[in-house]
Design a protein around this motif. Structure first.
Motif, PDB file in Angstrom:
ATOM      1  N   ASP A  93       0.934  -1.479   0.094  1.00 56.37           N
ATOM      2  CA  ASP A  93      -0.033   0.040   0.378  1.00 56.37           C
ATOM      3  C   ASP A  93       1.030   1.305  -0.383  1.00 56.37           C
ATOM      4  OD1 ASP A  93      -2.140  -1.663  -0.284  1.00 56.37           O
ATOM      5  OD2 ASP A  93      -2.157  -1.611   2.486  1.00 56.37           O
ATOM      6  N   LYS A  94       2.245   1.162   0.775  1.00 57.11           N
ATOM      7  CA  LYS A  94       2.680   2.468   1.161  1.00 57.11           C
ATOM      8  C   LYS A  94       3.936   2.793  -0.899  1.00 57.11           C
ATOM      9  CE  LYS A  94       3.804   2.058   5.657  1.00 57.11           C
ATOM     10  NZ  LYS A  94       5.151   1.968   6.721  1.00 57.11           N
ATOM     11  N   GLU A  97       1.063   4.017  -2.846  1.00 57.32           N
ATOM     12  CA  GLU A  97       0.391   5.780  -2.621  1.00 57.32           C
ATOM     13  C   GLU A  97       1.756   6.526  -2.892  1.00 57.32           C
ATOM     14  OE1 GLU A  97       0.002   5.659   1.838  1.00 57.32           O
ATOM     15  OE2 GLU A  97      -2.318   5.285   1.894  1.00 57.32           O
ATOM     16  N   THR A 100       1.746   7.162  -6.587  1.00 58.33           N
ATOM     17  CA  THR A 100       0.490   6.973  -6.841  1.00 58.33           C
ATOM     18  C   THR A 100       0.705   9.142  -6.504  1.00 58.33           C
ATOM     19  OG1 THR A 100      -1.553   5.933  -6.173  1.00 58.33           O
ATOM     20  CG2 THR A 100      -1.548   8.068  -7.385  1.00 58.33           C
ATOM     21  N   SER A 101       1.506   8.996  -5.280  1.00 54.33           N
ATOM     22  CA  SER A 101       2.465  10.136  -6.024  1.00 54.33           C
ATOM     23  C   SER A 101       3.160  11.294  -6.587  1.00 54.33           C
ATOM     24  CB  SER A 101       2.161  10.653  -4.381  1.00 54.33           C
ATOM     25  OG  SER A 101       3.566  10.295  -3.895  1.00 54.33           O
TER      26      SER A 101
END
Length: 273
Positions: A93-94, A97, A100-101
């Protein structure tokens, strides 16, 4: 001599008894020995069975303890594996993220470069006016408008031929309503007199008409009942006609009022001649 015989006899008896006891001892000794051996064998076998059962029980307990240890170790391993799976999921998940960023930042940088390039082009070529709105929202596809239900073609009801009709005046109080204003059906070509006659006939009200053109009394309240200047007048749409009710042709929507006067119409607002 007798004493000697007695001693011999006693010795003989003792010898017999001694020999007999030895014989009996030898005889029964052979009988008792197998029974004792048999008892000892049974005791030994019983002891062996007891020991075997004890060993079997101990073995079963040992196997049960080993099985419990295996179950506990499998539970602990499953817990460890679930913890590892949770940890891997959090790490994934990290990473998502972060990716995505990074993509969003790259898109913002590209948009800024495009905006700067457009601004420089506009500065160099002021004749060409072409502006792009930064971060313009994507065009939303037009949705079809909901179809309005087609209204049913209901037949338009035909207007009723009605007039407003009332009678004011009673034997006890000439200024009170005997028939309050209400809608009354009329026929085409009827006169005010016809409407009054039909209403009174249909509702059982007495009416006195003289010569077919003059109303002398309604509900047994006649002219001159309250003085020499008393009698019945009619008004249509707020106007007192100057001719008889039998000559006044009624129109749809007219307001017809019959009223009793005690002083030639002054009390009901009729014009004075």
């Amino acid at each position: 001599m007798n004493k000697r015989k007695i001693q011999i006899a006693v010795i003989s008896i003792i010898a017999v008894l001694t020999l007999g006891g030895a014989f009996l001892n030898n005889k029964y000794a052979h009988v008792a020995t197998p029974q004792q051996n048999k008892t000892q064998v049974v005791k030994k076998e019983t002891k062996k069975d007891t020991v075997a059962n004890s060993k079997k029980t101990a073995k079963e307990k040992k196997e049960s303890l080993e099985s419990e240890k295996k179950n506990e170790s499998s539970k602990e391993s499953s817990k460890d594996s679930s913890k590892e799976a949770d940890t891997e999921k959090k790490i994934a998940d990290k990473n998502v993220e972060k990716a995505t960023s990074t993509v969003i930042e790259s898109a913002d940088d590209v948009q800024e470069e495009v905006a700067n390039t457009t601004t420089n082009n506009e500065t160099k070529n002021p004749v060409e006016e072409h502006k792009e709105e930064p971060n313009a929202p994507p065009a939303t596809p037009s949705q079809p408008e909901p179809t309005q239900p087609t209204p049913e073609n209901k037949p338009t009801p035909e207007p009723k031929n009605e007039v407003t009709f009332s009678i004011k005046g009673t034997a006890t109080n000439s200024s009170s309503y005997f028939i309050s204003p209400q809608k009354v059906e009329m026929k085409e070509g009827q006169s005010v007199m016809d409407v009054l006659s039909d209403y009174c006939r249909n509702n059982g009200i007495q009416v006195g008409i003289r010569g077919g053109t003059y109303v002398a009394g309604i509900n047994n309240l006649y002219e001159f009942a309250k003085g020499a200047e008393s009698g019945w007048l009619y008004r249509v749409n707020g106007v007192f006609p100057s001719y008889g009710a039998a000559q006044y042709a009624v129109q749809v929507g007219d307001t017809i009022e019959w009223m009793y006067t005690e002083n030639m119409g002054k009390d009901v607002g009729a014009p004075q001649v």
